[in-house]
Design a protein around this motif. Structure first.
Motif, PDB file in Angstrom:
ATOM      1  N   ARG A   1      22.773 -38.147 -15.532  1.00 41.52           N
ATOM      2  CA  ARG A   1      22.557 -37.403 -16.772  1.00 41.52           C
ATOM      3  C   ARG A   1      22.955 -38.278 -17.952  1.00 41.52           C
ATOM      4  O   ARG A   1      24.101 -38.711 -18.049  1.00 41.52           O
TER       5      ARG A   1
ATOM      6  N   ASP B   1      25.670 -32.152  -6.375  1.00 39.34           N
ATOM      7  CA  ASP B   1      25.275 -31.159  -7.392  1.00 39.34           C
ATOM      8  C   ASP B   1      23.747 -30.984  -7.516  1.00 39.34           C
ATOM      9  O   ASP B   1      23.260 -30.289  -8.390  1.00 39.34           O
ATOM     10  N   ARG B   2      23.006 -31.644  -6.654  1.00 46.18           N
ATOM     11  CA  ARG B   2      21.529 -31.555  -6.757  1.00 46.18           C
ATOM     12  C   ARG B   2      20.913 -31.580  -5.366  1.00 46.18           C
ATOM     13  O   ARG B   2      21.368 -32.350  -4.492  1.00 46.18           O
TER      14      ARG B   2
ATOM     15  N   THR C   1      19.123 -19.466  -7.013  1.00 46.86           N
ATOM     16  CA  THR C   1      18.655 -20.268  -8.156  1.00 46.86           C
ATOM     17  C   THR C   1      17.485 -19.560  -8.818  1.00 46.86           C
ATOM     18  O   THR C   1      16.863 -18.647  -8.255  1.00 46.86           O
TER      19      THR C   1
ATOM     20  N   ASP D   1      17.971 -36.657 -16.217  1.00 47.63           N
ATOM     21  CA  ASP D   1      18.741 -35.652 -15.481  1.00 47.63           C
ATOM     22  C   ASP D   1      18.104 -35.571 -14.103  1.00 47.63           C
ATOM     23  O   ASP D   1      17.373 -34.635 -13.776  1.00 47.63           O
TER      24      ASP D   1
ATOM     25  N   ASP E   1      19.367 -27.305  -9.003  1.00 48.24           N
ATOM     26  CA  ASP E   1      20.723 -27.526  -9.484  1.00 48.24           C
ATOM     27  C   ASP E   1      21.668 -26.684  -8.616  1.00 48.24           C
ATOM     28  O   ASP E   1      21.625 -25.444  -8.653  1.00 48.24           O
TER      29      ASP E   1
ATOM     30  N   ALA F   1      23.152 -35.933  -9.770  1.00 48.93           N
ATOM     31  CA  ALA F   1      22.179 -36.256 -10.821  1.00 48.93           C
ATOM     32  C   ALA F   1      22.750 -37.282 -11.805  1.00 48.93           C
ATOM     33  O   ALA F   1      23.941 -37.276 -12.126  1.00 48.93           O
TER      34      ALA F   1
ATOM     35  N   SER G   1      13.419 -29.962  -7.803  1.00 46.53           N
ATOM     36  CA  SER G   1      14.846 -30.306  -7.904  1.00 46.53           C
ATOM     37  C   SER G   1      15.629 -29.027  -8.189  1.00 46.53           C
ATOM     38  O   SER G   1      15.288 -28.279  -9.123  1.00 46.53           O
TER      39      SER G   1
END
Length: 874
Positions: free
Chosen positions: A306, A221-222, A251, A400, A266, A304, A264
């Protein structure tokens, strides 16, 4: 002011030997005035000279406690300052109320400094409660080594390398630019991917590098990578685009800065299904960029970490007394530092105080600078009531990211203070200044942060009882700085400073006062000058006569004067006659004094006048009684200078002429024919004459009988017997006057047998001058030898003693034993008064009994020394 008063005439006799003095005086009269820097000597028209000192400079003057201001001698200004720069100096002159405290450098409002938090410095773990976060990502504990509360977080990375971009250029295609591999300046590894591009002006465009094959990022996810744009390429932004099926996802753009930066991304922006991302493109966006360049390196993917978690320390605080809810009545403080903060989104502290009055929550973020930082929060409104309050310090960490992360936070010196400051006043007593003073400037040093207030006050007065009718009103200042005080002159001041605040946590502070004033010196000061007669003026010098002063003497001030030399001084008043002073070197003194600090006497000029024997300017001739033809009469002839100083009374120094068969021989006039007859006397060697008219009467038989041989025969026959023998011999001579003179020429005593001595001042002065002149010319080696001289038909005998001179003036035939009697009398005087003669100050009271001794000598036929009783004359 210089006052000119009627000048008394002084007539002084002289001897024939004074011709030398006359000549010297004539030379002095014709010479130019003697001048110098100071003093200045000027010639007068009356055989006198004035010696003048002015006060423009100190040349020729001796100053002691005296200043020269504007060509005037006056008392100096002296400081009358109140200088208090420490609390101790304030307290030395006054007192503070119970609401004030004297600190090391200031005076401030007293505060309750009790810390209601127990063990706020963490000397031990108790009584704090330490609580870690629920999931354990943030811990709280006590560090006994440093005596602090410590909060920590630590976690490893959750990312993995996907493309090092060291040299796999075939995997990436340049779009709107050229991709290339650089092996210089990479962020990590052995190389990096470069992109050279240009973007036209107008609407923003883009350039980038695109992955040549589909990408499966469904397990992540990152995405994280390093980007470095060159400075000339800016401004630029960065984002990522990719196709999922036929849909294009992208993005949000991120602005870039010069230098390497970690970005970074997402991956959630590409949707929930990310197993086949087509045309994955790393874009830079901008416009009007020519020759742009950007580098990419070390692309990583991962999942990530979180979390948003809080750890805390807590303590229950007891408040026994209620306080006001006004701001400043309750303050929470702590020190905190963040030695480590990496790989997390944020670190925040939260302070919570809750209790009967409510809840106060204060949040503050981690400081940007290293080291300890002070945090302060006002909790007055939520802690005014008494009761139990819960105090907590929480550290919140938000993460995060995929990289390794670590946080360390330390807390120390936690306190809750209820200062409870009240208004207070400093008040001094009457501060003496030494004399009535004027005030030039006041400077206050204090601090009054809002809402604190300082009211600084001063008042002045002329007595030591503040508030009496002799005191003025208060002058007040509310801001620090320097001011014109506008205070009335006074010899005392009083200081009052009111410190107040409406916030008990804020105090004003009083640090210093400088009140600058001045007054005239109340210590008497002296100014003096010395004058020595020039050698060419000494022979004709007679005496000093007076001192004149030009001065201003306000009320409450004074100037006194004296004259003398190193061993003798005598008070004098301006214009006082002091003809008995014959010192060749004379010093004057002026003493200035005041009892009023704002008034001072001033002296601008001193004149000393001395007289000398000048050249002759007039002649006088006199005779007494009616004149009869054929009879003889003694004439008196005198010569005088311009100052009425007698030059001679010797008739033999005059040439005589007479009319009407009259004759003058040796000063004796034989009257001629009856009628008004003239007689003229000419002072020999000059053209000065005096003509007098005598009325000559016919011969008178009564006169012949009483003055001729018949009268003498009758008187002689009537004097036969004891009385004639007893007193006839004595009247063959007579002691007319006795002078006792000090070694420096001052008259110690004069005694006389003459009944009208008070009317013979001219003759007396002439005698004294003649004696002094004789002593000057006598051989000083012949001490003890009898000296004599004759003048005007009289004989003067002089005897020297160790400490004084004795002179007796005889009329008639001087007996042979006169010299022996004079020696005996001199010996008697030296035995009884010798030391007093040597140390005489000029005060007649020191020689009160001297007249009795001279009476014995003058009144007796022969002098017999007094008999001695117990070693003293009786």
């Amino acid at each position: 002011m210089l006052a000119v008063r009627p000048r008394p005439a002084h007539r002084i006799g002289a001897l024939g030997v004074l011709s030398f003095l006359v000549a010297s005086a004539l030379l002095g009269f014709l010479a130019a005035p003697v001048r110098g820097d100071a003093p200045i000597v000027s010639e007068n028209s009356n055989a006198s000279r004035t010696v003048t000192w002015t006060m423009g400079t100190a040349t020729g003057l001796t100053l002691n406690g005296v200043d020269l201001e504007g060509a005037n001698a006056t008392l100096p200004w002296v400081p009358a300052n109140v200088s208090w720069d420490t609390p101790a100096k304030f307290l030395a002159r006054g007192s503070i109320g119970p609401n004030l405290v004297a600190n090391a450098t200031d005076i401030s409002l007293r505060a309750d400094t009790t810390n209601h938090v127990l063990d706020g410095d963490f000397a031990s773990a108790a009584p704090w409660t330490y609580e870690s976060s629920a999931r354990g990502n943030v811990t709280a504990g006590w560090d006994g080594g440093t005596g602090t509360a410590v909060f920590r977080h630590a976690s490893s990375a959750t990312e993995a390398s996907w493309d090092t971009m060291d040299g796999n250029l075939s995997s990436w295609i340049g779009l709107s630019g050229t991709g290339w591999t650089s092996r210089i300046g990479q962020h990590e590894g052995s190389g990096m991917l470069g992109l050279n591009f240009s973007l036209p002006p107008g609407p923003p465009g883009w350039a980038g590098v695109q992955r040549s094959s589909p990408v499966n990022w469904s397990a992540y996810d990152r995405m994280v990578l390093w980007i470095e744009p060159t400075a000339p390429s800016l401004p630029l932004s960065f984002n990522v685009t990719a196709y999922v099926g036929s849909n294009l996802y992208q993005t949000a753009p991120r602005d870039l800065v010069a230098g390497w930066q970690e970005i970074s991304v997402d991956l959630g922006a590409f949707g929930p299904v990310r197993d086949s991302l087509v045309s994955l493109t790393l874009r830079v966006n901008g416009d009007n960029i020519s020759g742009g360049q950007v580098f990419f390196d070390d692309l990583r993917v991962g999942n990530a970490k979180r979390f948003d978690e809080v750890a805390a320390i807590r303590q229950a605080v007891v408040k026994a007394n209620a306080t006001t809810p006004v701001a400043g009545s309750a303050v929470l403080q702590l020190n905190w530092s963040v030695p480590t903060e990496s790989g997390v989104a944020s670190v925040q502290a939260v302070v919570n105080v809750s209790g009967p009055s409510g809840t106060a929550i204060n949040r503050f973020s981690a400081p940007s600078a290293p080291g300890w930082h002070r945090f302060l929060a006002d909790v007055s409104s939520t802690s005014s009531l008494a009761g139990l309050y819960n105090v907590s310090v929480e550290i919140r960490v938000v993460a995060d990211n995929t990289s390794a992360s670590a946080v360390e936070v330390r807390v120390d010196d936690v306190s809750i203070l209820f200062p409870n400051r009240q208004n207070g006043t400093y008040l001094s007593g009457a501060v003496p200044l030494g004399a009535t003073s004027e005030f030039l400037q006041v400077s206050w040093t204090f601090e009054s942060p809002q809402p604190a207030v300082v009211q600084a006050k001063i008042r002045s007065g002329t007595d030591s009882t503040p508030g009496s009718t002799n005191w003025g009103s208060w002058r007040m200042w509310t801001a620090p700085g320097s001011y014109a005080p506008a205070l009335a002159a006074g010899s005392f001041v009083q200081v009052q400073v009111d410190l107040s605040t409406t916030n008990a946590s804020v105090s004003p502070s009083l640090r210093g006062l400088l009140l600058e004033g001045r007054h005239r010196s109340t210590t008497p000061g002296t100014i003096s000058g010395t004058f020595t007669l020039p050698p060419e003026h000494v022979p004709a010098f007679l005496h000093w006569t007076r001192l004149r002063a030009m001065s201003q003497i306000p009320t409450g001030t004074s100037i006194s004067y004296s004259i003398g030399n190193a061993t003798y001084r005598r008070p004098v008043a301006p214009d006082q006659n002091f003809t008995d002073i014959r010192l060749k070197t004379l010093e004057w003194f002026a003493t200035l004094a005041t009892t009023d600090g704002l008034a001072a006497p001033s002296l601008s000029r001193i004149d000393l006048v001395y007289e000398y024997l000048g050249p002759p300017v007039r002649v006088d001739v006199t005779s007494a009684g009616p004149m009869y033809s054929g009879q003889s009469y003694a004439l008196n002839a005198t010569a005088w200078d311009a100052g009425d100083h007698l030059i001679t009374w010797n008739v033999d120094q005059f040439d005589w002429t007479a009319d009407g068969n009259g004759q003058v021989k040796n000063g004796v006039y034989t009257a001629g024919d009856p009628g008004d007859r003239t007689v003229t006397a000419t002072y020999r060697g000059t053209t000065l004459t005096k003509t007098v008219i005598f009325h000559v009467q016919p011969s008178d038989w009564v006169y012949s009988l009483t003055h001729g041989w018949a009268g003498i025969t009758l008187i002689g026959l009537g004097a036969i017997g004891y009385v004639a023998y007893r007193y006839g011999v004595r009247r063959l001579f007579q002691i007319d006057d006795v002078f006792l003179i000090s070694k420096d020429g001052r008259l110690l005593m004069h005694n006389t047998r003459r009944m009208r001595a008070d009317r013979d001042e001219d003759i007396l002065s002439g005698m004294l001058t003649a004696i002094v002149a004789f002593l000057k010319d006598a051989d000083p080696e012949e001490n003890g030898e009898l000296k004599r001289f004759d003048v005007g038909g009289k004989t003067t005998l002089v005897e020297r003693g160790p400490h004084a001179y004795l002179a007796a003036i005889y009329s008639g035939r001087v007996p042979r034993w006169a010299g022996k009697d004079l020696k005996r009398f001199m010996a008697t005087l030296e035995t009884n008064f010798g030391q007093k003669f040597a140390q005489w100050s000029g005060d007649p009271d020191d020689l009160q009994s001297l007249k009795e001794f001279t009476d014995r000598f003058v009144s007796n036929f022969r002098y017999r020394p007094p008999r001695r009783v117990n070693g003293r004359a009786a």
